[in-house]
Scaffold this motif. Structure first.
Motif, PDB file in Angstrom:
ATOM      1  N   VAL A  31     -14.693  18.408  32.732  1.00  0.00           N
ATOM      2  CA  VAL A  31     -14.051  19.778  32.986  1.00  0.00           C
ATOM      3  C   VAL A  31     -14.946  20.647  33.784  1.00  0.00           C
ATOM      4  O   VAL A  31     -14.722  21.551  34.656  1.00  0.00           O
ATOM      5  CB  VAL A  31     -13.825  20.413  31.530  1.00  0.00           C
ATOM      6  CG1 VAL A  31     -13.565  21.929  31.702  1.00  0.00           C
ATOM      7  CG2 VAL A  31     -13.023  19.701  30.813  1.00  0.00           C
ATOM      8  N   ASN A  34     -14.743  19.367  37.491  1.00  0.00           N
ATOM      9  CA  ASN A  34     -13.628  19.611  38.381  1.00  0.00           C
ATOM     10  C   ASN A  34     -13.226  21.104  38.320  1.00  0.00           C
ATOM     11  O   ASN A  34     -12.182  21.589  38.995  1.00  0.00           O
ATOM     12  CB  ASN A  34     -12.336  18.745  37.652  1.00  0.00           C
ATOM     13  CG  ASN A  34     -11.913  19.011  36.349  1.00  0.00           C
ATOM     14  OD1 ASN A  34     -12.082  20.215  35.845  1.00  0.00           O
ATOM     15  ND2 ASN A  34     -11.251  17.940  35.755  1.00  0.00           N
ATOM     16  N   ARG A  36     -11.866  22.968  35.815  1.00  0.00           N
ATOM     17  CA  ARG A  36     -10.583  23.339  35.070  1.00  0.00           C
ATOM     18  C   ARG A  36     -10.909  24.620  34.326  1.00  0.00           C
ATOM     19  O   ARG A  36      -9.795  25.184  34.316  1.00  0.00           O
ATOM     20  CB  ARG A  36     -10.315  22.096  34.303  1.00  0.00           C
ATOM     21  CG  ARG A  36      -9.219  22.346  33.156  1.00  0.00           C
ATOM     22  CD  ARG A  36      -7.753  21.979  34.266  1.00  0.00           C
ATOM     23  NE  ARG A  36      -7.635  20.783  34.887  1.00  0.00           N
ATOM     24  CZ  ARG A  36      -7.311  19.594  34.336  1.00  0.00           C
ATOM     25  NH1 ARG A  36      -6.737  19.833  33.039  1.00  0.00           N
ATOM     26  NH2 ARG A  36      -7.048  18.507  34.882  1.00  0.00           N
ATOM     27  N   SER A  39      -9.504  28.071  35.538  1.00  0.00           N
ATOM     28  CA  SER A  39      -8.078  28.552  35.686  1.00  0.00           C
ATOM     29  C   SER A  39      -7.498  29.044  34.565  1.00  0.00           C
ATOM     30  O   SER A  39      -7.863  28.707  33.316  1.00  0.00           O
ATOM     31  CB  SER A  39      -7.205  27.002  35.849  1.00  0.00           C
ATOM     32  OG  SER A  39      -5.904  27.277  35.829  1.00  0.00           O
ATOM     33  N   TRP A  42      -5.368  27.174  32.123  1.00  0.00           N
ATOM     34  CA  TRP A  42      -5.611  26.202  31.141  1.00  0.00           C
ATOM     35  C   TRP A  42      -5.921  26.538  29.688  1.00  0.00           C
ATOM     36  O   TRP A  42      -6.606  27.461  29.459  1.00  0.00           O
ATOM     37  CB  TRP A  42      -6.973  25.829  31.674  1.00  0.00           C
ATOM     38  CG  TRP A  42      -7.411  24.152  31.047  1.00  0.00           C
ATOM     39  CD1 TRP A  42      -6.525  23.256  30.917  1.00  0.00           C
ATOM     40  CD2 TRP A  42      -8.707  23.770  30.448  1.00  0.00           C
ATOM     41  NE1 TRP A  42      -7.521  22.141  30.454  1.00  0.00           N
ATOM     42  CE2 TRP A  42      -8.673  22.656  30.151  1.00  0.00           C
ATOM     43  CE3 TRP A  42      -9.804  24.637  30.345  1.00  0.00           C
ATOM     44  CZ2 TRP A  42      -9.771  21.902  29.411  1.00  0.00           C
ATOM     45  CZ3 TRP A  42     -10.868  23.963  29.497  1.00  0.00           C
ATOM     46  CH2 TRP A  42     -10.828  22.518  29.116  1.00  0.00           C
TER      47      TRP A  42
END
Length: 209
Positions: A31, A34, A36, A39, A42
């Motif tokens: 996590v 990348n 993530r 966002s 998410w």
């Protein structure tokens, strides 16, 4: 320095406790790698960030050293925890790891930590890294992350360290041309600076949760 499994030095718990804990089926290190968590769509962002803040505060220096002495997943996670908690006493260690570039993927986390520390010393480390690795047009390491972090520090400190790298037909342009054959997309300095800002400003928000 060869990597050493934390088990060998009495810290066998640190990988499971801090590195591979899962969120939405993804381990923490992935996590972080990348992005993530950046966002808003998410679903696990709030839980993820609360746990990261808590662990960044609770982890001991000895546990962090155990992670920094192991492989890339552990080093990446440790650098993020160091950056979130702004443990500036790890500056030299982070700088050494960044300049050595022994393993893949973790360098962006080192750059994040240096950007979070936010001092002239951190800018000097990032400048030294770019001096060493931008001329290496055969290598795509963490040059984009380092430039982005340096641009952020320049903006915060009122300095101009990045200027000589980003001038037209300078080291950055030559490096981008040189690594094109490796299949990486073209990246502008402005894009790298925005990414460093996004990471650091999000971390600033975490501290207020």
């Amino acid at each position: 320095m060869p990597s050493q499994h934390p088990d060998q030095i009495g810290y066998g718990h640190v990988v499971k406790s801090y590195v591979t804990r899962t969120y939405g089926g993804l381990p923490r290190y992935l996590v972080l790698n990348n992005g993530r968590f950046l966002s808003p769509r998410w679903w696990h962002t709030t839980r993820f960030t609360r746990h990261l803040i808590a662990d960044a505060t609770a982890i001991t220096d000895e546990e962090l050293e155990a992670l920094l002495g192991y492989e890339w997943r552990s080093r990446l996670t440790a650098a993020w925890l160091i950056g979130v908690d702004r443990r500036e006493r790890f500056r030299a260690r982070i700088g050494d790891l960044l300049l050595a570039s022994e393993v893949c993927h973790s360098g962006g986390a080192y750059c994040f930590a240096l950007a979070r520390f936010g001092t002239h010393m951190d800018a000097e480390i990032l400048t030294a890294y770019l001096d060493r690795y931008l001329p290496r047009t055969d290598l795509h390491y963490d040059q984009p992350a380092a430039l982005g972090a340096l641009l952020r520090l320049d903006a915060l400190l009122g300095t101009h360290h990045a200027n000589r790298f980003t001038e037209p037909d300078g080291l950055w342009d030559e490096w981008v041309k040189g690594v094109g054959h490796l299949g990486y997309p073209s990246q502008t300095p402005a894009e790298q600076g925005r990414w460093a800002d996004l990471q650091c400003e999000f971390a600033n928000g975490w501290r207020r949760l």
